[in-house]
Design an enzyme around this catalytic site. Sequence first.
Site, PDB file in Angstrom:
ATOM      1  CE  LYS A 203      -3.539   2.299   2.709  1.00  0.00           C
ATOM      2  NZ  LYS A 203      -4.431   2.275   3.869  1.00  0.00           N
ATOM      3  CD  GLU A 209       9.229  -6.205   6.997  1.00  0.00           C
ATOM      4  OE1 GLU A 209       9.028  -5.067   6.500  1.00  0.00           O
ATOM      5  OE2 GLU A 209       8.889  -6.504   8.159  1.00  0.00           O
ATOM      6  N   GLY A 263      -4.806  -1.740   5.182  1.00  0.00           N
ATOM      7  CA  GLY A 263      -4.046  -2.894   4.688  1.00  0.00           C
ATOM      8  C   GLY A 263      -4.712  -4.216   5.016  1.00  0.00           C
ATOM      9  NE  ARG A 264      -6.276  -3.462  11.168  1.00  0.00           N
ATOM     10  CZ  ARG A 264      -5.601  -2.322  11.239  1.00  0.00           C
ATOM     11  NH1 ARG A 264      -4.466  -2.184  10.611  1.00  0.00           N
ATOM     12  NH2 ARG A 264      -6.072  -1.304  11.940  1.00  0.00           N
ATOM     13  CD  GLU A 349      -1.626  -4.103  11.598  1.00  0.00           C
ATOM     14  OE1 GLU A 349      -0.472  -4.537  11.699  1.00  0.00           O
ATOM     15  OE2 GLU A 349      -2.150  -3.842  10.506  1.00  0.00           O
ATOM     16  CG  HIS A 380      -3.697 -35.578  17.288  1.00  0.00           C
ATOM     17  ND1 HIS A 380      -3.984 -36.793  17.866  1.00  0.00           N
ATOM     18  CD2 HIS A 380      -4.641 -35.394  16.327  1.00  0.00           C
ATOM     19  CE1 HIS A 380      -5.029 -37.335  17.256  1.00  0.00           C
ATOM     20  NE2 HIS A 380      -5.453 -36.502  16.326  1.00  0.00           N
ATOM     21  CE  LYS A 508       5.975  -0.543   9.766  1.00  0.00           C
ATOM     22  NZ  LYS A 508       5.051   0.199   8.919  1.00  0.00           N
TER      23      LYS A 508
HETATM   24  O1  LIG Z   1       1.152  -2.762   2.277  1.00  0.00           O
HETATM   25  P1  LIG Z   1       2.266  -2.147   3.025  1.00  0.00           P
HETATM   26  O2  LIG Z   1       2.212  -0.644   2.998  1.00  0.00           O
HETATM   27  O3  LIG Z   1       3.599  -2.655   2.556  1.00  0.00           O
HETATM   28  O4  LIG Z   1       2.112  -2.525   4.550  1.00  0.00           O
HETATM   29  C1  LIG Z   1       2.138  -3.852   4.986  1.00  0.00           C
HETATM   30  C2  LIG Z   1       1.594  -3.993   6.371  1.00  0.00           C
HETATM   31  O5  LIG Z   1       2.333  -3.222   7.286  1.00  0.00           O
HETATM   32  C3  LIG Z   1       1.480  -2.639   8.267  1.00  0.00           C
HETATM   33  O6  LIG Z   1       1.361  -1.282   8.007  1.00  0.00           O
HETATM   34  C4  LIG Z   1       2.038  -2.786   9.642  1.00  0.00           C
HETATM   35  O7  LIG Z   1       2.356  -4.087   9.974  1.00  0.00           O
HETATM   36  C5  LIG Z   1       0.146  -3.335   8.049  1.00  0.00           C
HETATM   37  O8  LIG Z   1      -0.924  -2.613   8.519  1.00  0.00           O
HETATM   38  C6  LIG Z   1       0.169  -3.524   6.581  1.00  0.00           C
HETATM   39  O9  LIG Z   1      -0.784  -4.440   6.177  1.00  0.00           O
END
Ligand SMILES: O=P(O)(O)OC[C@H]1O[C@](O)(CO)[C@@H](O)[C@@H]1O
Length: 539
Positions: A203, A209, A263-264, A349, A380, A508
């Site tokens: 987003k 990452e 995002g979620r 979150e 189990h 972060k």
């Molecule tokens: O889509 P992006 O901006 O890479 O963010 C990934 C994720 O990181 C967060 O901002 C924090 O973990 C989430 O809310 C989001 O889904």
Amino acid sequence: MADLDAAWTRLEAAARAAGDKRIVEMFDAEPDRLANLTLDVAGLHIDLSKQAWDEAGLEAALDLAHAADVEGARARMLAGEAINSSESRAVLHTALRAAADADIKAQGVAVMAEVETVRQRMKTFAEAVRSGAIRGATGKPFKAILHIGIGGSDLGPRLLWDALRPVKPQIDLRFVANVDGAEFLLTTADLDPTETLVIIVSKTFTTQETLANAGAARAWLAEALGEEAAGQHLASISTALDKTAAFGISDERVFGFWDWVGGRYSLWSSVSLSVAVACGWEVFEGFLAGAAEMDAHFAGAPLERNAPVLLALAQIFNRNGLDRRARSVVPYSHRLRRLAAFLQQLEMESNGKSVGPDGQPARRGTATVVFGDEGTNVQHAYFQCMHQGTDITPMELIGLARSDEGPAGQHEKLLSNLLAQAEAFMVGRSTDDVRAELVAKGVPEAEIATLAPQRTFAGNRPSTLLLLERLTPRTFGALIALYEHKTFVEGVIWGINSFDQWGVELGKVMAGRILPELESGAVGRHDPSTEALIERLKV
Ligand SMILES: O=P(O)(O)OC[C@H]1O[C@](O)(CO)[C@@H](O)[C@@H]1O
């Protein structure tokens, strides 16, 4: 506020009273219990009758929902008001599954024309990749997609793919989320870059990452195809078009979404383009349609027959009334095995907050830990603790009423376990019953005295049972929308903003400080433990 305080006090008192009763006995005391606490919505059968509330408890929970003005909050969300107040944003993931001609506005601005434009672009792209009209740089059709994203840009599409993927897909779909290079290596090891489409989903297009994995993927493509041709294997999903362009992705390969989609809550958007390509557009459309059915139910059903509201109230009854601080979600479905991981982000979150939008501390406990994995496997593993541990953890058990997948007869075995567990959690097994069995077997009295208590099940452990008539795009869409609205209702009652996530920032920022110290060896000021660890780990 006085009304709300009083409603909380009544809820807590009602929960204490209900907590002294046995759930199984409530069925005798309340002849309408099953009818009042079961619902059928959008292909889902929902049974909340094994929850710990009695009639008075349910009534107190519904009063609380009214006092918290759940109906007003629902109307404000659906009207596109800026209910995400700390970011001044509307919250309109419901628009992503609405009909093209729906009248939906985000803070007064109509959104459906743009939503429909992106949908049509996704459809065209999905069909072109599947038909081979869009191919790789060497002329080969795409046989695999590498989806790169994390958090909301990963968990939803990953779950969606597992849930609905064909048994033998025309196009394979792989996911890379972690910045741990092992995931990239293991995921790409058997992929051919000349036949792989890489879709980078972020987003913000700033996530460490994702950018690291995107860079690795571009290099992986370039090594096989050359820098220029690599671009033909890239697409991106983002709200930050300037950043995707700077990364080298041409605008016609970028699919946008909007700041009113968290995002979620974004798996209904172009974030799931990879799944729409790999499963086919009609599957994705069916998924949206199932969610839209749940949206209509949530928007219109009275609170006492409203599935997301009742699920939220059961959670609040357990969490705040009975002080149960975890919940386990167990799908008896291999395809849904990642549901708990998805819900961890959705619920924790969204509602893992200690302060309300007014800056004041939350007056009651908020999100609980949610955990789980697929049944029967977990029987189990951790179910011993669920049945006989000292703490009671409410359960959510999910099953498919019908399934034709796999060897004959196995689905009935799966269902028998699902039903047995729900019954066992509630009914338990008395010491008298165990004792009688041991006596009948001729076990000596001295042994019975120690054995019988160990083999007793106290029971009275609450659970909710959710049955999908089948696992289809429609029922799966409805299930996820159910959980989204449940999470929203909980946030309203707890008085918190479910749509920001400031709690992910600090780590972060600190990682951004530590990385150059690890790389350069120049260790800055930290606490003694962290300094010693950086010393130990620096390059
Ligand atoms: O889509 P992006 O901006 O890479 O963010 C990934 C994720 O990181 C967060 O901002 C924090 O973990 C989430 O809310 C989001 O889904």
